[in-house]
Structures are given as C-alpha cells and as structure tokens.
Design a protein around this motif. Structure first.
Motif, PDB file in Angstrom:
ATOM      1  N   ARG A  17       0.839  -1.206   0.000  1.00 56.12           N
ATOM      2  CA  ARG A  17       0.000   0.000   0.000  1.00 56.12           C
ATOM      3  C   ARG A  17       0.875   1.257   0.000  1.00 56.12           C
ATOM      4  NH1 ARG A  17      -3.664  -0.750   4.059  1.00 56.12           N
ATOM      5  NH2 ARG A  17      -5.335  -1.149   2.588  1.00 56.12           N
ATOM      6  N   SER A  18       1.906   1.274   0.832  1.00 54.56           N
ATOM      7  CA  SER A  18       2.786   2.438   0.917  1.00 54.56           C
ATOM      8  C   SER A  18       3.478   2.700  -0.419  1.00 54.56           C
ATOM      9  CB  SER A  18       3.826   2.201   2.018  1.00 54.56           C
ATOM     10  OG  SER A  18       4.775   3.228   2.023  1.00 54.56           O
ATOM     11  N   LEU A  19       3.941   1.641  -1.070  1.00 52.93           N
ATOM     12  CA  LEU A  19       4.609   1.769  -2.359  1.00 52.93           C
ATOM     13  C   LEU A  19       3.657   2.329  -3.409  1.00 52.93           C
ATOM     14  CD1 LEU A  19       7.146   1.213  -4.044  1.00 52.93           C
ATOM     15  CD2 LEU A  19       6.351  -1.136  -4.327  1.00 52.93           C
ATOM     16  N   ARG A  20       2.443   1.805  -3.448  1.00 52.45           N
ATOM     17  CA  ARG A  20       1.445   2.281  -4.420  1.00 52.45           C
ATOM     18  C   ARG A  20       1.087   3.744  -4.167  1.00 52.45           C
ATOM     19  NH1 ARG A  20      -3.825   2.851  -4.190  1.00 52.45           N
ATOM     20  NH2 ARG A  20      -4.087   1.627  -2.279  1.00 52.45           N
ATOM     21  N   GLU A  21       0.895   4.115  -2.907  1.00 48.40           N
ATOM     22  CA  GLU A  21       0.514   5.483  -2.577  1.00 48.40           C
ATOM     23  C   GLU A  21       1.647   6.466  -2.860  1.00 48.40           C
ATOM     24  OE1 GLU A  21      -0.868   5.108   1.454  1.00 48.40           O
ATOM     25  OE2 GLU A  21      -2.879   4.479   0.821  1.00 48.40           O
ATOM     26  N   ARG A  22       2.908   6.044  -2.605  1.00 48.62           N
ATOM     27  CA  ARG A  22       4.050   6.913  -2.910  1.00 48.62           C
ATOM     28  C   ARG A  22       4.136   7.185  -4.404  1.00 48.62           C
ATOM     29  NH1 ARG A  22       7.484   3.604   0.278  1.00 48.62           N
ATOM     30  NH2 ARG A  22       8.607   3.052  -1.611  1.00 48.62           N
ATOM     31  N   ARG A  23       3.746   6.197  -5.196  1.00 49.87           N
ATOM     32  CA  ARG A  23       3.779   6.353  -6.650  1.00 49.87           C
ATOM     33  C   ARG A  23       2.504   7.008  -7.170  1.00 49.87           C
ATOM     34  NH1 ARG A  23       4.866   1.581 -10.006  1.00 49.87           N
ATOM     35  NH2 ARG A  23       5.603   3.167 -11.452  1.00 49.87           N
ATOM     36  N   ASN A  24       1.557   7.269  -6.274  1.00 50.47           N
ATOM     37  CA  ASN A  24       0.305   7.939  -6.632  1.00 50.47           C
ATOM     38  C   ASN A  24      -0.457   7.150  -7.704  1.00 50.47           C
ATOM     39  OD1 ASN A  24      -1.522   9.952  -6.181  1.00 50.47           O
ATOM     40  ND2 ASN A  24      -0.609  11.381  -7.638  1.00 50.47           N
ATOM     41  N   ILE A  25      -0.577   5.828  -7.480  1.00 50.79           N
ATOM     42  CA  ILE A  25      -1.266   4.937  -8.410  1.00 50.79           C
ATOM     43  C   ILE A  25      -2.531   4.411  -7.741  1.00 50.79           C
ATOM     44  CG2 ILE A  25      -1.086   2.733  -9.655  1.00 50.79           C
ATOM     45  CD1 ILE A  25       1.877   3.194  -9.864  1.00 50.79           C
ATOM     46  N   THR A  26      -3.624   4.393  -8.469  1.00 49.13           N
ATOM     47  CA  THR A  26      -4.872   3.857  -7.925  1.00 49.13           C
ATOM     48  C   THR A  26      -4.856   2.338  -8.021  1.00 49.13           C
ATOM     49  OG1 THR A  26      -6.005   3.897 -10.058  1.00 49.13           O
ATOM     50  CG2 THR A  26      -6.132   5.908  -8.697  1.00 49.13           C
ATOM     51  N   LEU A  27      -5.726   1.703  -7.241  1.00 46.39           N
ATOM     52  CA  LEU A  27      -5.871   0.251  -7.328  1.00 46.39           C
ATOM     53  C   LEU A  27      -6.315  -0.156  -8.733  1.00 46.39           C
ATOM     54  CD1 LEU A  27      -7.532  -0.653  -3.906  1.00 46.39           C
ATOM     55  CD2 LEU A  27      -5.299  -1.408  -4.717  1.00 46.39           C
ATOM     56  N   ALA A  28      -7.190   0.639  -9.339  1.00 54.07           N
ATOM     57  CA  ALA A  28      -7.682   0.324 -10.687  1.00 54.07           C
ATOM     58  C   ALA A  28      -6.541   0.354 -11.703  1.00 54.07           C
ATOM     59  CB  ALA A  28      -8.785   1.298 -11.086  1.00 54.07           C
ATOM     60  N   ALA A  29      -5.666   1.365 -11.603  1.00 57.22           N
ATOM     61  CA  ALA A  29      -4.534   1.469 -12.541  1.00 57.22           C
ATOM     62  C   ALA A  29      -3.558   0.315 -12.330  1.00 57.22           C
ATOM     63  CB  ALA A  29      -3.830   2.813 -12.367  1.00 57.22           C
ATOM     64  N   LEU A  30      -3.322  -0.037 -11.063  1.00 57.96           N
ATOM     65  CA  LEU A  30      -2.419  -1.153 -10.772  1.00 57.96           C
ATOM     66  C   LEU A  30      -3.010  -2.470 -11.250  1.00 57.96           C
ATOM     67  CD1 LEU A  30       0.284  -1.907  -9.532  1.00 57.96           C
ATOM     68  CD2 LEU A  30      -0.860  -2.093  -7.311  1.00 57.96           C
ATOM     69  N   SER A  31      -4.316  -2.609 -11.118  1.00 59.87           N
ATOM     70  CA  SER A  31      -5.004  -3.805 -11.604  1.00 59.87           C
ATOM     71  C   SER A  31      -4.823  -3.942 -13.111  1.00 59.87           C
ATOM     72  CB  SER A  31      -6.487  -3.736 -11.254  1.00 59.87           C
ATOM     73  OG  SER A  31      -7.189  -4.798 -11.855  1.00 59.87           O
ATOM     74  N   LYS A  32      -4.949  -2.828 -13.819  1.00 57.64           N
ATOM     75  CA  LYS A  32      -4.795  -2.847 -15.274  1.00 57.64           C
ATOM     76  C   LYS A  32      -3.369  -3.218 -15.670  1.00 57.64           C
ATOM     77  CE  LYS A  32      -5.671  -0.018 -19.351  1.00 57.64           C
ATOM     78  NZ  LYS A  32      -6.111   1.274 -19.863  1.00 57.64           N
ATOM     79  N   ALA A  33      -2.383  -2.720 -14.900  1.00 52.28           N
ATOM     80  CA  ALA A  33      -0.972  -2.975 -15.219  1.00 52.28           C
ATOM     81  C   ALA A  33      -0.545  -4.405 -14.910  1.00 52.28           C
ATOM     82  CB  ALA A  33      -0.081  -1.990 -14.458  1.00 52.28           C
ATOM     83  N   THR A  34      -1.184  -5.033 -13.910  1.00 52.88           N
ATOM     84  CA  THR A  34      -0.736  -6.354 -13.460  1.00 52.88           C
ATOM     85  C   THR A  34      -1.657  -7.495 -13.856  1.00 52.88           C
ATOM     86  OG1 THR A  34      -1.908  -6.095 -11.349  1.00 52.88           O
ATOM     87  CG2 THR A  34       0.414  -5.381 -11.431  1.00 52.88           C
ATOM     88  N   GLY A  35      -2.930  -7.176 -14.185  1.00 48.17           N
ATOM     89  CA  GLY A  35      -3.894  -8.233 -14.461  1.00 48.17           C
ATOM     90  C   GLY A  35      -4.464  -8.857 -13.206  1.00 48.17           C
ATOM     91  N   ILE A  36      -4.156  -8.273 -12.051  1.00 47.36           N
ATOM     92  CA  ILE A  36      -4.680  -8.752 -10.769  1.00 47.36           C
ATOM     93  C   ILE A  36      -5.919  -7.919 -10.437  1.00 47.36           C
ATOM     94  CG2 ILE A  36      -4.188  -9.058  -8.304  1.00 47.36           C
ATOM     95  CD1 ILE A  36      -1.185  -9.127  -9.084  1.00 47.36           C
TER      96      ILE A  36
END
Length: 198
Positions: A17-36
């Motif tokens: 969570r800390s890594l994602r928030e530091r990069r200012n990435i939403t869960l939706a964007a991360l989901s799209k990038a990883t397929g998770i």
C-alpha cells in the motif's frame, strides 16, 4: 510456520500500500498494469489475502522494484544496483535507480543509423537530458536542436517532445524524469546548448 516468516508476510500488505501510494497509483490502474483484480489487490494490502509468488512477481514488475523489496528481505551486504536493460525498438534503456517514486534516472543508448521520423509526444512530468557521447536530436515544441556530448536540456513534458540520433553515429545520454513540477535545478548550462537555459 515460524513467527519470523509470519511477521514478514504480515508486513507485505502495508508495504504494498505504501509503495502504491508513494507512486500515486490507484488500485484500478495497478489492476490494469498487473492483471490482478482490484479486490485481490485490496485484500493483499489490507492483509486479508496471503501474498504468493504469482501475485508478487507482477507487482514487483509494475512497481519496477526487486521482489526482495516487496517482501522486506534483509540486505545481503551487496550495495550494487543490478541493472536490467529494457528494449524499446532499437533503443536500450537502463534504469539507474530503484526508487519507485520521485526522480527516476535512466541511461539511453541509440545505435548507429537509428534515424527515426520524429513523433513528438506529451505526458505528465519534467525531464532533464545529458548527452554522454554522440549527438542527440531533440524536437521540443517548435525547436529542433542537436545536443553534443556534455550538453544539457530540461523541459516540461507537457510540451510535445521527441529525441533520436543527431547523425549516423550512436548516441548515449542520461535522463532524469520527475513528477510534474519537480524540476532538476541545473546550476550551470553549457554555452551553445541550443535550448533555452534556466
């Protein structure tokens, strides 16, 4: 399972969570990038889902960090950054730091004869270029300049830009890229760079 291993697994979620928030990435964007799925990512971050290798590998790739950073592996005592070159067509791009947010550093290598037609693009951020060897052609808005070894350019990436070989020889250059508004603060620009200095 040992208490030590259990503690490592418990700490993965908050670290993600800390890594994602530091990069200012939403869960939706991360989901799209990883397929998770978003729900799986959310449960991983909250500790409701136990991390597995099949989940952590695409997350490490998306965040551009080593797997051991995600799980908080103890340092091995080796201070070297193990660089993983990436290919973009003819260009080789080597990340020079592992920091996921803030300024990112890259070395770019364009082979001899790679004379592509300029296709300027825009995106969020601010960029600084330093030519190591060869000649780098920079198309920046209405400017079309060639930078020689030792010359520097910096610009807001909202301005349409493109770079490529300035002649038939190979070119190597460094780029620093930061979030929008995060400037590099060059103290002295070489004379005759052909780009408006700051």
């Amino acid at each position: 399972m040992s208490d030590e291993l259990e503690q490592v697994l418990i700490e993965v979620g908050p670290r993600l969570r800390s890594l994602r928030e530091r990069r200012n990435i939403t869960l939706a964007a991360l989901s799209k990038a990883t397929g998770i799925s978003v729900s799986t990512l959310s449960r991983l971050e909250s500790g409701g889902r136990r991390p597995s290798l099949e989940l952590l590998l695409p997350l490490a790739k998306a965040h551009q960090v080593p797997l051991d950073e995600l799980v908080g592996a103890p340092p091995t005592g080796d201070p070297r950054v193990h660089l993983q070159p990436m290919r973009r067509g003819d260009e080789t791009v080597i990340p020079l730091n592992r920091q996921p947010g803030g300024l990112r550093a890259f070395k770019h290598i364009l082979p001899a004869g790679s004379r592509l037609k300029p296709e300027p693009r825009t995106h969020e951020g601010y960029e600084w270029l330093y030519v190591l060897t060869g000649r780098l052609r920079l198309v920046l808005g209405e400017h079309d300049v060639v930078l020689k070894a030792g010359e520097v350019a910096e610009f807001d990436t909202h301005v349409p830009h493109w770079f490529g070989n300035g002649d038939e020889r190979p070119v190597e250059f460094l780029s620093l890229f930061g979030p929008q508004g995060e400037r590099m603060h060059v103290r002295a620009a070489p004379k005759g760079s052909g780009v408006d200095g700051r």
